[in-house]
Design a protein around this motif. Structure first.
Motif, PDB file in Angstrom:
ATOM      1  N   TRP A  67       0.807  -1.216   0.000  1.00  0.00           N
ATOM      2  CA  TRP A  67       0.000   0.000   0.000  1.00  0.00           C
ATOM      3  C   TRP A  67       0.847   1.277   0.000  1.00  0.00           C
ATOM      4  CZ3 TRP A  67      -4.760  -0.484  -1.507  1.00  0.00           C
ATOM      5  CH2 TRP A  67      -5.425  -1.702  -1.306  1.00  0.00           C
ATOM      6  N   ASP A  68       1.953   1.285   0.724  1.00  0.00           N
ATOM      7  CA  ASP A  68       2.792   2.492   0.788  1.00  0.00           C
ATOM      8  C   ASP A  68       3.395   2.845  -0.568  1.00  0.00           C
ATOM      9  OD1 ASP A  68       2.267   2.793   3.477  1.00  0.00           O
ATOM     10  OD2 ASP A  68       4.083   1.758   4.120  1.00  0.00           O
ATOM     11  N   ASP A  69       3.510   1.875  -1.457  1.00  0.00           N
ATOM     12  CA  ASP A  69       4.092   2.093  -2.778  1.00  0.00           C
ATOM     13  C   ASP A  69       3.048   2.292  -3.873  1.00  0.00           C
ATOM     14  OD1 ASP A  69       6.765   1.855  -1.906  1.00  0.00           O
ATOM     15  OD2 ASP A  69       6.644  -0.332  -2.011  1.00  0.00           O
ATOM     16  N   LEU A  70       1.772   2.291  -3.516  1.00  0.00           N
ATOM     17  CA  LEU A  70       0.720   2.391  -4.524  1.00  0.00           C
ATOM     18  C   LEU A  70       0.129   3.794  -4.576  1.00  0.00           C
ATOM     19  CD1 LEU A  70      -1.266  -0.949  -4.013  1.00  0.00           C
ATOM     20  CD2 LEU A  70       0.600  -0.467  -5.617  1.00  0.00           C
ATOM     21  N   ASP A  71      -0.007   4.295  -5.789  1.00  0.00           N
ATOM     22  CA  ASP A  71      -0.694   5.562  -6.007  1.00  0.00           C
ATOM     23  C   ASP A  71      -2.157   5.308  -6.346  1.00  0.00           C
ATOM     24  OD1 ASP A  71       1.799   7.035  -5.801  1.00  0.00           O
ATOM     25  OD2 ASP A  71       2.275   6.107  -7.718  1.00  0.00           O
ATOM     26  N   PHE A  72      -2.465   4.107  -6.786  1.00  0.00           N
ATOM     27  CA  PHE A  72      -3.823   3.649  -7.022  1.00  0.00           C
ATOM     28  C   PHE A  72      -3.826   2.130  -6.945  1.00  0.00           C
ATOM     29  CE2 PHE A  72      -1.899   3.926 -11.239  1.00  0.00           C
ATOM     30  CZ  PHE A  72      -2.224   2.712 -11.813  1.00  0.00           C
ATOM     31  N   LEU A  73      -5.002   1.563  -6.723  1.00  0.00           N
ATOM     32  CA  LEU A  73      -5.168   0.114  -6.713  1.00  0.00           C
ATOM     33  C   LEU A  73      -5.708  -0.291  -8.076  1.00  0.00           C
ATOM     34  CD1 LEU A  73      -5.367  -2.667  -5.288  1.00  0.00           C
ATOM     35  CD2 LEU A  73      -7.675  -2.012  -4.586  1.00  0.00           C
ATOM     36  N   GLY A  74      -4.994  -1.168  -8.753  1.00  0.00           N
ATOM     37  CA  GLY A  74      -5.450  -1.652 -10.048  1.00  0.00           C
ATOM     38  C   GLY A  74      -5.293  -3.159 -10.113  1.00  0.00           C
ATOM     39  N   TRP A  75      -6.260  -3.837 -10.752  1.00  0.00           N
ATOM     40  CA  TRP A  75      -6.165  -5.284 -10.889  1.00  0.00           C
ATOM     41  C   TRP A  75      -6.977  -5.752 -12.079  1.00  0.00           C
ATOM     42  CZ3 TRP A  75      -9.548  -2.867  -7.725  1.00  0.00           C
ATOM     43  CH2 TRP A  75     -10.865  -3.331  -7.678  1.00  0.00           C
ATOM     44  N   ARG A  76      -6.596  -6.915 -12.562  1.00  0.00           N
ATOM     45  CA  ARG A  76      -7.309  -7.590 -13.649  1.00  0.00           C
ATOM     46  C   ARG A  76      -8.168  -8.687 -13.039  1.00  0.00           C
ATOM     47  NH1 ARG A  76      -3.947  -7.539 -18.583  1.00  0.00           N
ATOM     48  NH2 ARG A  76      -5.511  -8.946 -19.459  1.00  0.00           N
ATOM     49  N   VAL A  88      -8.953   1.810  -8.691  1.00  0.00           N
ATOM     50  CA  VAL A  88      -9.520   2.614  -7.608  1.00  0.00           C
ATOM     51  C   VAL A  88      -8.434   3.555  -7.115  1.00  0.00           C
ATOM     52  CG1 VAL A  88     -10.535   2.576  -5.287  1.00  0.00           C
ATOM     53  CG2 VAL A  88     -11.092   0.757  -6.913  1.00  0.00           C
ATOM     54  N   THR A  89      -8.783   4.828  -6.962  1.00  0.00           N
ATOM     55  CA  THR A  89      -7.818   5.808  -6.475  1.00  0.00           C
ATOM     56  C   THR A  89      -8.488   6.780  -5.518  1.00  0.00           C
ATOM     57  OG1 THR A  89      -6.067   7.339  -7.163  1.00  0.00           O
ATOM     58  CG2 THR A  89      -8.151   7.472  -8.356  1.00  0.00           C
ATOM     59  N   GLU A  90      -7.663   7.478  -4.766  1.00  0.00           N
ATOM     60  CA  GLU A  90      -8.163   8.504  -3.860  1.00  0.00           C
ATOM     61  C   GLU A  90      -8.270   9.811  -4.634  1.00  0.00           C
ATOM     62  OE1 GLU A  90      -4.946   8.096  -1.081  1.00  0.00           O
ATOM     63  OE2 GLU A  90      -6.163   6.874   0.258  1.00  0.00           O
ATOM     64  N   SER A  91      -9.327  10.554  -4.341  1.00  0.00           N
ATOM     65  CA  SER A  91      -9.475  11.877  -4.938  1.00  0.00           C
ATOM     66  C   SER A  91      -9.912  12.822  -3.828  1.00  0.00           C
ATOM     67  CB  SER A  91     -10.505  11.851  -6.075  1.00  0.00           C
ATOM     68  OG  SER A  91     -11.813  11.843  -5.554  1.00  0.00           O
ATOM     69  N   GLY A  92     -10.079  14.086  -4.161  1.00  0.00           N
ATOM     70  CA  GLY A  92     -10.497  15.062  -3.158  1.00  0.00           C
ATOM     71  C   GLY A  92     -11.827  14.728  -2.526  1.00  0.00           C
ATOM     72  N   ASP A  93     -12.673  13.990  -3.256  1.00  0.00           N
ATOM     73  CA  ASP A  93     -14.007  13.643  -2.764  1.00  0.00           C
ATOM     74  C   ASP A  93     -14.085  12.243  -2.175  1.00  0.00           C
ATOM     75  OD1 ASP A  93     -14.851  16.126  -3.727  1.00  0.00           O
ATOM     76  OD2 ASP A  93     -15.315  15.300  -5.691  1.00  0.00           O
ATOM     77  N   GLY A  94     -12.966  11.587  -1.960  1.00  0.00           N
ATOM     78  CA  GLY A  94     -12.959  10.217  -1.464  1.00  0.00           C
ATOM     79  C   GLY A  94     -12.409   9.277  -2.520  1.00  0.00           C
ATOM     80  N   LEU A  95     -12.853   8.040  -2.496  1.00  0.00           N
ATOM     81  CA  LEU A  95     -12.378   7.051  -3.458  1.00  0.00           C
ATOM     82  C   LEU A  95     -13.174   7.117  -4.756  1.00  0.00           C
ATOM     83  CD1 LEU A  95     -11.914   3.907  -1.185  1.00  0.00           C
ATOM     84  CD2 LEU A  95     -10.147   5.392  -2.114  1.00  0.00           C
ATOM     85  N   VAL A  96     -12.480   6.885  -5.865  1.00  0.00           N
ATOM     86  CA  VAL A  96     -13.118   6.819  -7.177  1.00  0.00           C
ATOM     87  C   VAL A  96     -12.647   5.533  -7.836  1.00  0.00           C
ATOM     88  CG1 VAL A  96     -13.322   7.875  -9.448  1.00  0.00           C
ATOM     89  CG2 VAL A  96     -13.184   9.324  -7.422  1.00  0.00           C
ATOM     90  N   GLY A  97     -13.592   4.699  -8.237  1.00  0.00           N
ATOM     91  CA  GLY A  97     -13.275   3.455  -8.918  1.00  0.00           C
ATOM     92  C   GLY A  97     -13.884   3.431 -10.303  1.00  0.00           C
ATOM     93  N   VAL A  98     -13.168   2.824 -11.246  1.00  0.00           N
ATOM     94  CA  VAL A  98     -13.693   2.667 -12.600  1.00  0.00           C
ATOM     95  C   VAL A  98     -13.485   1.226 -13.059  1.00  0.00           C
ATOM     96  CG1 VAL A  98     -13.481   5.064 -13.364  1.00  0.00           C
ATOM     97  CG2 VAL A  98     -11.576   3.527 -13.665  1.00  0.00           C
ATOM     98  N   ALA A  99     -14.492   0.730 -13.748  1.00  0.00           N
ATOM     99  CA  ALA A  99     -14.399  -0.575 -14.390  1.00  0.00           C
ATOM    100  C   ALA A  99     -13.864  -0.337 -15.794  1.00  0.00           C
ATOM    101  CB  ALA A  99     -15.770  -1.244 -14.432  1.00  0.00           C
ATOM    102  N   LEU A 100     -12.896  -1.143 -16.204  1.00  0.00           N
ATOM    103  CA  LEU A 100     -12.239  -0.984 -17.498  1.00  0.00           C
ATOM    104  C   LEU A 100     -12.397  -2.254 -18.324  1.00  0.00           C
ATOM    105  CD1 LEU A 100      -8.918   0.413 -16.011  1.00  0.00           C
ATOM    106  CD2 LEU A 100     -10.597   1.765 -17.274  1.00  0.00           C
ATOM    107  N   ARG A 101     -12.323  -2.080 -19.637  1.00  0.00           N
ATOM    108  CA  ARG A 101     -12.301  -3.202 -20.571  1.00  0.00           C
ATOM    109  C   ARG A 101     -11.047  -3.086 -21.414  1.00  0.00           C
ATOM    110  NH1 ARG A 101     -15.750  -7.072 -21.584  1.00  0.00           N
ATOM    111  NH2 ARG A 101     -17.789  -6.678 -20.803  1.00  0.00           N
TER     112      ARG A 101
END
Length: 164
Positions: free
Chosen positions: A35-44, A55-68
């Motif tokens: 976690w200390d080395d991650l700027d965002f959480l990403g996985w397949r 999933v990443t942190e933003s000013g409004d909390g966490l923001v996650g996106v589903a990708l294809r």
């Protein structure tokens, strides 16, 4: 980035329904992620290799996106560069990942895309914790902090495109 819980992750998604977020496959190694080395959480998704999540942190909390992921193209071997961390990879190490736009625009089938490290390990490549192979990281005079800021800014710009 700090450790995230399953509940936090599932609640963060902006471009899928609550039902879709509830059913998506989470990484099984959340407790051991660096976690200390991650700027965002990403996985397949191991059950569906054409799906990925970020999933990443933003000013409004966490923001996650589903990708294809786009289907890999057959033909000549090539190198690709990640548009977030600027790491180059041979072959299919960089993939076009598309995200359905949030809201009505996404319901109408609109999406945005970016070329991203196929394993979503941008943070680890930046820090030299994961090797991208020969020519993977270009020599830059920027500090690690500046590289992280640049990557975060590029990710934020992509997320804004998903939200617009």
């Amino acid at each position: 980035m700090g450790p995230l819980t399953e509940r936090d992750i599932r609640a963060s998604f902006i471009n899928c329904t609550k039902g879709e977020a509830k059913r998506l496959a989470l990484p099984s190694d959340l407790s051991t992620r660096p976690w200390d080395d991650l700027d965002f959480l990403g996985w397949r998704d191991p059950a569906s290799p054409q799906r990925a999540y970020l999933v990443t942190e933003s000013g409004d909390g966490l923001v996650g996106v589903a990708l294809r992921l786009a289907s890999p193209r057959a033909g000549q071997p090539r190198r690709g560069m990640c548009s977030l961390c600027l790491t180059t990879h041979p072959g299919d190490g960089v993939s076009l990942m598309t995200a359905r736009k949030a809201g009505r625009s996404g319901q109408q089938g609109n999406s945005v895309g970016a070329y991203i490290c196929a394993d979503l390990a941008c943070s680890l490549y930046l820090r030299g914790k994961k090797d991208a192979g020969p020519g993977g990281r270009l020599h830059e005079s920027l500090t690690l902090e500046e590289k992280v800021e640049r990557t975060t800014a590029k990710l934020t710009a992509f997320l804004h495109r998903v939200l617009d």
